[in-house]
Structures are given as C-alpha cells and as structure tokens.
Design an enzyme around this catalytic site. Structure first.
Site, PDB file in Angstrom:
ATOM      1  N   CYS A 127       0.840  -1.198   0.000  1.00 24.84           N
ATOM      2  CA  CYS A 127       0.000   0.000   0.000  1.00 24.84           C
ATOM      3  C   CYS A 127       0.878   1.252   0.000  1.00 24.84           C
ATOM      4  O   CYS A 127       1.690   1.444   0.910  1.00 24.84           O
ATOM      5  CB  CYS A 127      -0.915   0.015   1.218  1.00 24.84           C
ATOM      6  SG  CYS A 127      -1.970   1.479   1.301  1.00 24.84           S
ATOM      7  N   GLY A 229      -1.500  -5.961 -11.347  1.00 29.35           N
ATOM      8  CA  GLY A 229      -1.316  -4.721 -12.093  1.00 29.35           C
ATOM      9  C   GLY A 229      -1.623  -4.906 -13.562  1.00 29.35           C
ATOM     10  O   GLY A 229      -1.079  -5.789 -14.224  1.00 29.35           O
ATOM     11  N   ASP A 230      -2.538  -4.082 -14.087  1.00 24.17           N
ATOM     12  CA  ASP A 230      -2.899  -4.092 -15.509  1.00 24.17           C
ATOM     13  C   ASP A 230      -3.530  -5.406 -15.962  1.00 24.17           C
ATOM     14  O   ASP A 230      -3.413  -5.768 -17.136  1.00 24.17           O
ATOM     15  CB  ASP A 230      -1.684  -3.771 -16.387  1.00 24.17           C
ATOM     16  CG  ASP A 230      -1.194  -2.345 -16.226  1.00 24.17           C
ATOM     17  OD1 ASP A 230      -1.926  -1.542 -15.615  1.00 24.17           O
ATOM     18  OD2 ASP A 230      -0.077  -2.044 -16.694  1.00 24.17           O
ATOM     19  N   ALA A 252      -7.704  -5.914  -9.780  1.00 26.24           N
ATOM     20  CA  ALA A 252      -8.344  -4.948  -8.887  1.00 26.24           C
ATOM     21  C   ALA A 252      -9.321  -4.106  -9.708  1.00 26.24           C
ATOM     22  O   ALA A 252     -10.491  -4.456  -9.835  1.00 26.24           O
ATOM     23  CB  ALA A 252      -7.302  -4.084  -8.189  1.00 26.24           C
ATOM     24  N   ARG A 253      -8.839  -3.018 -10.316  1.00 25.39           N
ATOM     25  CA  ARG A 253      -9.741  -2.154 -11.077  1.00 25.39           C
ATOM     26  C   ARG A 253     -10.418  -2.925 -12.217  1.00 25.39           C
ATOM     27  O   ARG A 253     -11.599  -2.714 -12.516  1.00 25.39           O
ATOM     28  CB  ARG A 253      -8.986  -0.946 -11.633  1.00 25.39           C
ATOM     29  CG  ARG A 253      -9.912   0.047 -12.332  1.00 25.39           C
ATOM     30  CD  ARG A 253      -9.210   1.329 -12.712  1.00 25.39           C
ATOM     31  NE  ARG A 253     -10.131   2.235 -13.382  1.00 25.39           N
ATOM     32  CZ  ARG A 253     -10.967   3.068 -12.781  1.00 25.39           C
ATOM     33  NH1 ARG A 253     -10.995   3.121 -11.466  1.00 25.39           N
ATOM     34  NH2 ARG A 253     -11.770   3.865 -13.459  1.00 25.39           N
TER      35      ARG A 253
END
Length: 330
Positions: A127, A229-230, A252-253
């Site tokens: 984080c 990531g990505d 995540a996103r």
C-alpha cells in the site's frame, strides 16, 4: 455445521461463521495452484472487496478472493473493528484475510483470530498511501526484509494447527530489483505460501507494469508468484503468464469494472448486473457501496452523459428504476 463467531458485519449484516473442518467442499488455495495452470484472484480493495462483491466474482471463475486490508492492531483490540471489518459465510471460500501490520505480534494475534474463518492471511507490503507508510504499514515494509521474514515466521509458529492455512505477502517492486529478489527469497525461507507482486514501484501509479521484474521474481523462487497490475481481461492474464511464467493473476480495477472478466467477458454482462442486484439487496449493502459498484460495472457501456445521470442517482429505488427503464434489468 457452522456456528456463529464474533459478531455481525455492520456493512453486510452477514454473520461470521466458523469453518467446520470436516467440510472440504471447496478446494484449498495451495491445491488450486497444483491443479490449475493459472489461478484467478480478486485483489484486496478498500471498501470494495467485501463479502457481497466476493460472492459475485466467485460466480464468474474467480478462484480466490481477498478481504479488504484490515489494520491488525485495531482488529485485535476492538470487537467493534472485528464486527465492522470482517464478514464471511459458508460459500465465501477460498478466502484470504489481508492485514496491515507493523510488527510480528500484531499480525500473529490477528491471524489466530481469523484462522478458523478463512483459508489464510496475507501481509500488505504494497500500500503506497502516505497514512499507511507513516504508521509503518504497507509499502514501507519492502525496505524491511528481516521484519517481513519475522512476521511470516511468527504467524507460521502461531497458526500451526492447519497445514493448509496459508501465509502470503503482497508487495511492490524496488527500484533496485536485487532488493525485491532478496525480500522474496527471505520470505520464502520463512515459509511464505506465495507472493503477489504489483509490478510497479511505490512512486509509480499509471506507468506500465514492469514485466521483467515479474519474470525475475518468478525465476528466483519455488513458491507460486502472482502477477498484479494491468490485469483487465483473460487476454491480459494469458499474456502476462506467457511472458513471465507466473502461477496466478490478481485483478483490482479490472474486476471492479467487469466482475465477469475471468469468465471471458469483455464487459459486464447483463446477467452479472442482475446477480449483483440480487446479492447486494439480499445482504443489505449500503446504498453508497451498492451504487459505486454499479458505476464501475456500467462504465464501459454508458456514454458520458448517461454516466453523469446514473452517478447522480441518490436512492436504491432510483437506481432500480433507471436500470429497468434503460436496460430492461429488473
């Protein structure tokens, strides 16, 4: 088969249930890494990766889901924090509880509390938020490999009754990748079950993920390595595995925007939205979280003006009316 444990979730209203060790209907996390070429994981996300959303993504080929990051010392000391931050149910498996901790005692104490309610614990070492780093949590730990090693060791020593219980870490990479490899190898020697690697440094936000770093970490370890990531589609997952050889991918996103991404959908399908309505309304989710998830899910299919209108809605009734009128979802 199950018994109530330390309380009700204030967010979802779901009781925390203690695992019946005789019920092995779900596959344990490490078994998944043995059985599958690529394991699909839902990342820990503040506010978002709570029980209702985990319930949704499990319908669409998500293999392992994480709780949001929980601050360990608050969790240990406060019944209110435990009731607010942690909720699960029988179908919420495999489940990894992620903690923010600055010392081994807090992490091991928290791990003992959740050992009967989840399949493992994860230490957040990635984080980048300023508050977390100031408190000794998150990404500052990647500069303290001996501390991370001790934290993993103490959890292993404290929670030893279940050999299937996992202890993992989630990290960001260093500017000097030799430090990343050193950290990971020390964690492996301490008994870490797997390592999730966000392929950016603490200072990076939108830069492309460092694929070479992921491959270097994978080549340096024998435990499973997860790429983070990505990851926004099945194609992204396959591509990153082909280049790096990782054992799993963590979204995540990407999974917020499309909870069905691991099932191969390019955008959130209508059935997934219907599933979300059923889950969120049955579990009594707050309007804000309910609405925010839909804002993410519908982002790709709405025009800018449609998004503005939808985002301005202020009640569950208004949201349901909108979905029924414009999308025939009801």
């Amino acid at each position: 088969m199950f018994q109530m444990a330390f309380g009700d979730s204030q967010e979802s209203g779901e009781v925390v249930e203690k695992e019946d060790k005789s019920d092995m209907s779900w596959m344990k996390p490490l078994a998944l890494f043995s059985e599958k070429k690529l394991v699909n994981l839902c990342a820990p996300m503040v506010r978002y990766s709570k029980l209702p959303f985990r319930t949704l993504v499990r319908k669409y080929q998500c293999d392992i889901a994480y709780t949001p990051m929980i601050v360990s010392n608050c969790f240990v000391c406060s019944q209110k924090a435990r009731d607010s931050d942690f909720a699960t149910c029988k179908g919420d498996r495999p489940l990894i509880t992620q903690f923010a901790a600055s010392n081994a005692t807090d992490l091991a104490d928290a791990a003992e509390i959740v050992a009967n309610y989840s399949d493992g614990v994860d230490l957040n070492c990635g984080c980048p938020q300023r508050w977390a780093i100031q408190e000794g949590y998150g990404a500052c730990l990647i500069k303290k490999p001996e501390l991370v090693k001790d934290m993993v060791t103490q959890v292993r020593n404290r929670v030893s009754v279940d050999e299937n219980f996992t202890v993992s870490i989630k990290i960001r990479i260093h500017k000097d990748l030799r430090e990343t490899v050193d950290l990971c190898q020390k964690a492996e020697k301490a008994g870490v079950s797997w390592i999730a690697v966000h392929g950016r440094t603490v200072d990076q936000r939108c830069e492309p993920v460092n694929v070479e770093a992921l491959r270097l970490v994978k080549d340096s370890l024998t435990v499973p390595v997860i790429a983070n990531g990505d990851i926004r589609s099945v194609e992204d997952a396959k591509r990153i595995q082909e280049v790096t050889g990782v054992d799993g991918v963590m979204a995540a996103r990407g999974i917020l925007q499309n909870p069905a991404m691991y099932a191969g959908y390019d955008a959130t399908p209508v059935q997934c939205v219907r599933d979300w309505l059923d889950i969120a309304l049955s579990q009594g989710l707050s309007f804000t979280t309910f609405h925010h998830h839909l804002m993410y899910m519908l982002e790709k299919v709405m025009s800018r003006s449609e998004r503005r209108l939808f985002n301005s809605l202020s009640s569950i009734t208004a949201v349901l009316d909108y979905l029924r009128e414009y999308y025939g979802i009801g």
